[in-house]
Design an enzyme around this catalytic site. Structure first.
Site, PDB file in Angstrom:
ATOM      1  N   ASN A   9       0.552  -1.477   0.267  1.00  0.00           N
ATOM      2  CA  ASN A   9      -0.445   0.088  -0.123  1.00  0.00           C
ATOM      3  C   ASN A   9       0.617   1.385  -0.223  1.00  0.00           C
ATOM      4  O   ASN A   9       1.519   1.790   0.939  1.00  0.00           O
ATOM      5  CB  ASN A   9      -0.584  -0.019   1.104  1.00  0.00           C
ATOM      6  CG  ASN A   9      -1.854   1.260   1.208  1.00  0.00           C
ATOM      7  OD1 ASN A   9      -1.895   2.250   0.425  1.00  0.00           O
ATOM      8  ND2 ASN A   9      -2.065   1.648   2.553  1.00  0.00           N
ATOM      9  N   TRP A  10       0.817   1.802  -1.304  1.00  0.00           N
ATOM     10  CA  TRP A  10       2.041   3.391  -1.384  1.00  0.00           C
ATOM     11  C   TRP A  10       1.287   4.066  -0.902  1.00  0.00           C
ATOM     12  O   TRP A  10       1.895   5.719  -0.376  1.00  0.00           O
ATOM     13  CB  TRP A  10       2.203   3.249  -2.821  1.00  0.00           C
ATOM     14  CG  TRP A  10       3.266   2.211  -3.403  1.00  0.00           C
ATOM     15  CD1 TRP A  10       3.188   1.442  -3.062  1.00  0.00           C
ATOM     16  CD2 TRP A  10       3.504   1.550  -4.288  1.00  0.00           C
ATOM     17  NE1 TRP A  10       4.122  -0.297  -3.643  1.00  0.00           N
ATOM     18  CE2 TRP A  10       4.877   0.913  -4.507  1.00  0.00           C
ATOM     19  CE3 TRP A  10       3.322   2.402  -5.468  1.00  0.00           C
ATOM     20  CZ2 TRP A  10       4.875  -0.187  -6.044  1.00  0.00           C
ATOM     21  CZ3 TRP A  10       3.756   2.004  -7.145  1.00  0.00           C
ATOM     22  CH2 TRP A  10       4.663   1.165  -6.699  1.00  0.00           C
ATOM     23  N   LYS A  11      -0.181   3.885  -0.417  1.00  0.00           N
ATOM     24  CA  LYS A  11      -0.337   5.803   0.742  1.00  0.00           C
ATOM     25  C   LYS A  11       0.150   6.199  -0.520  1.00  0.00           C
ATOM     26  O   LYS A  11      -0.459   6.729  -1.675  1.00  0.00           O
ATOM     27  CB  LYS A  11      -0.063   5.964   1.766  1.00  0.00           C
ATOM     28  CG  LYS A  11       0.095   4.322   2.559  1.00  0.00           C
ATOM     29  CD  LYS A  11      -0.207   4.704   3.483  1.00  0.00           C
ATOM     30  CE  LYS A  11      -0.092   3.338   4.855  1.00  0.00           C
ATOM     31  NZ  LYS A  11      -0.189   3.647   5.854  1.00  0.00           N
ATOM     32  N   HIS A  93      -9.105   0.975   4.978  1.00  0.00           N
ATOM     33  CA  HIS A  93      -8.410   1.305   5.524  1.00  0.00           C
ATOM     34  C   HIS A  93      -8.162   1.768   6.914  1.00  0.00           C
ATOM     35  O   HIS A  93      -9.234   2.915   6.888  1.00  0.00           O
ATOM     36  CB  HIS A  93      -7.355   1.815   4.964  1.00  0.00           C
ATOM     37  CG  HIS A  93      -5.532   1.998   5.029  1.00  0.00           C
ATOM     38  ND1 HIS A  93      -5.284   3.074   6.169  1.00  0.00           N
ATOM     39  CD2 HIS A  93      -4.689   1.160   4.984  1.00  0.00           C
ATOM     40  CE1 HIS A  93      -3.942   2.862   6.773  1.00  0.00           C
ATOM     41  NE2 HIS A  93      -3.553   1.532   6.092  1.00  0.00           N
ATOM     42  N   GLU A  95      -7.220   4.712   8.068  1.00  0.00           N
ATOM     43  CA  GLU A  95      -6.423   6.191   7.371  1.00  0.00           C
ATOM     44  C   GLU A  95      -8.158   6.762   6.773  1.00  0.00           C
ATOM     45  O   GLU A  95      -7.972   7.375   6.928  1.00  0.00           O
ATOM     46  CB  GLU A  95      -5.347   6.376   6.992  1.00  0.00           C
ATOM     47  CG  GLU A  95      -3.910   5.968   7.652  1.00  0.00           C
ATOM     48  CD  GLU A  95      -2.918   5.607   6.688  1.00  0.00           C
ATOM     49  OE1 GLU A  95      -3.024   5.814   5.019  1.00  0.00           O
ATOM     50  OE2 GLU A  95      -1.715   4.839   7.624  1.00  0.00           O
ATOM     51  N   GLU A 165      -5.324  -5.012  10.565  1.00  0.00           N
ATOM     52  CA  GLU A 165      -4.608  -4.342  10.781  1.00  0.00           C
ATOM     53  C   GLU A 165      -4.567  -3.581  12.172  1.00  0.00           C
ATOM     54  O   GLU A 165      -5.753  -2.301  11.773  1.00  0.00           O
ATOM     55  CB  GLU A 165      -4.685  -3.807   9.684  1.00  0.00           C
ATOM     56  CG  GLU A 165      -4.028  -3.329   8.322  1.00  0.00           C
ATOM     57  CD  GLU A 165      -3.023  -2.598   7.435  1.00  0.00           C
ATOM     58  OE1 GLU A 165      -2.799  -2.606   6.561  1.00  0.00           O
ATOM     59  OE2 GLU A 165      -4.547  -1.896   7.499  1.00  0.00           O
ATOM     60  N   GLY A 171       2.565   2.710  10.866  1.00  0.00           N
ATOM     61  CA  GLY A 171       3.441   3.558  10.244  1.00  0.00           C
ATOM     62  C   GLY A 171       4.104   3.567  11.636  1.00  0.00           C
ATOM     63  O   GLY A 171       4.304   5.029  11.953  1.00  0.00           O
ATOM     64  N   SER A 210       3.966  -2.062  10.354  1.00  0.00           N
ATOM     65  CA  SER A 210       4.750  -2.064  10.713  1.00  0.00           C
ATOM     66  C   SER A 210       6.016  -3.402  10.412  1.00  0.00           C
ATOM     67  O   SER A 210       6.821  -3.799  10.304  1.00  0.00           O
ATOM     68  CB  SER A 210       4.862  -1.152  11.932  1.00  0.00           C
ATOM     69  OG  SER A 210       4.661  -0.577  12.495  1.00  0.00           O
ATOM     70  N   GLY A 231       2.660  -1.221   4.260  1.00  0.00           N
ATOM     71  CA  GLY A 231       2.745   0.168   3.910  1.00  0.00           C
ATOM     72  C   GLY A 231       4.646   0.719   3.785  1.00  0.00           C
ATOM     73  O   GLY A 231       4.353   0.659   2.461  1.00  0.00           O
ATOM     74  N   GLY A 232       5.262   1.040   4.792  1.00  0.00           N
ATOM     75  CA  GLY A 232       6.536   1.731   4.475  1.00  0.00           C
ATOM     76  C   GLY A 232       7.372   0.669   3.857  1.00  0.00           C
ATOM     77  O   GLY A 232       8.046   0.945   2.554  1.00  0.00           O
TER      78      GLY A 232
END
Ligand code: PEP
Length: 247
Positions: A9-11, A93, A95, A165, A171, A210, A231-232
């Site tokens: 997930n590159w956001k 998600h 967010e 999640e 994150g 993470s 993510g990251g």
């Protein structure tokens, strides 16, 4: 035997230059036994969809409108995502839920639209730190899944993915222990199994929060963890591929 999916997930990260380099790196690298998917920002979907053709790496979007078409400024229709080459779409998600106020009901409507359009939704569920401390983890996850079941039914999960999640792990660098994650994954599978054992058995339940090359192997070795939503660590081809190789 379920296969494992590692989805990035590159956001809202990257530029045309950086995302094309990232795709080149992922496509060229060793992905081990994992199925791979990447979910770029929407404006890059068409371009990356073309780059991924015949690569075996699937394309996903980060959200989908609950309506088929019309006056919904800023939204993307499921049919458009399909045309761009998407197989997957992330829905719910944390967010989207926390920053943009997406309710369980709205997430369920978006999930349903994805299913109707032939996309595979990746339904994100998970508790906040406060909810975990109040021992509400399973109640929250069950409520989020029940909202989707009420609209789409258990059959929809034959072509969907769930990502557990924990919000406190996204994150933050604070990863759930393999035991904490496994306990929730097993509970989700048991819940789904009570409705349809075959669908529950084939359902991919990803862990997200993470996950990185250092902690992936232990998480992915748990019996009910069938991959990761990353993510990251999905923004560097080497790290993303290292997680895939940990499958
Ligand atoms: C996510 O946003 O879905 C996620 C898991 O992020 P991170 O890996 O950066 O915690």
């Amino acid at each position: 035997m379920r296969s494992s999916l590692i989805a990035g997930n590159w956001k809202m990260n990257g530029s045309l230059e950086s995302v094309t380099a990232l795709v080149d790196g992922i496509v060229a690298g060793d992905r081990g036994k994992a199925e791979l998917a990447v979910c770029p920002p929407a404006v890059f979907l068409m371009k990356i969809g073309g780059m991924l053709a015949d690569s075996g790496v699937a394309l996903g979007a980060q959200n989908v409108c609950q309506y088929a078409s019309g006056a919904y400024t800023g939204e993307l229709a499921a049919s458009m995502l399909s045309e761009a080459g998407c197989q997957y779409v992330i829905v719910g998600h944390s967010e989207r839920r926390s920053i943009y106020g997406e309710s369980d009901e709205l997430v369920a409507a978006r999930f349903n639209m994805a299913i109707e359009a032939g996309l595979q939704p990746i339904l994100c569920v998970g508790e906040t730190l406060e909810e975990r401390q109040q021992e509400q983890t399973l109640a929250v996850v069950n409520r989020q899944i029940d909202a989707v079941l009420a609209v789409s039914g258990i059959e929809a999960f034959a072509s969907a993915v769930i990502a557990y999640e924990p919000v406190w792990a996204i994150g933050t660098g604070q990863v759930a222990t393999p035991e904490q994650a496994q306990a929730v994954h097993a509970s989700i599978r048991e819940k789904m199994s009570a409705l349809n054992a075959e669908i529950a058995d084939g359902l991919q339940i990803l862990y997200g929060g993470s996950m990185n090359p250092g902690n992936a192997a232990e998480l992915l070795s748990q019996p009910d963890i069938d991959g990761g939503l990353i993510g990251g660590a999905s923004l560097k081809a080497d790290d993303f591929l290292a997680i895939a190789q940990a499958v």
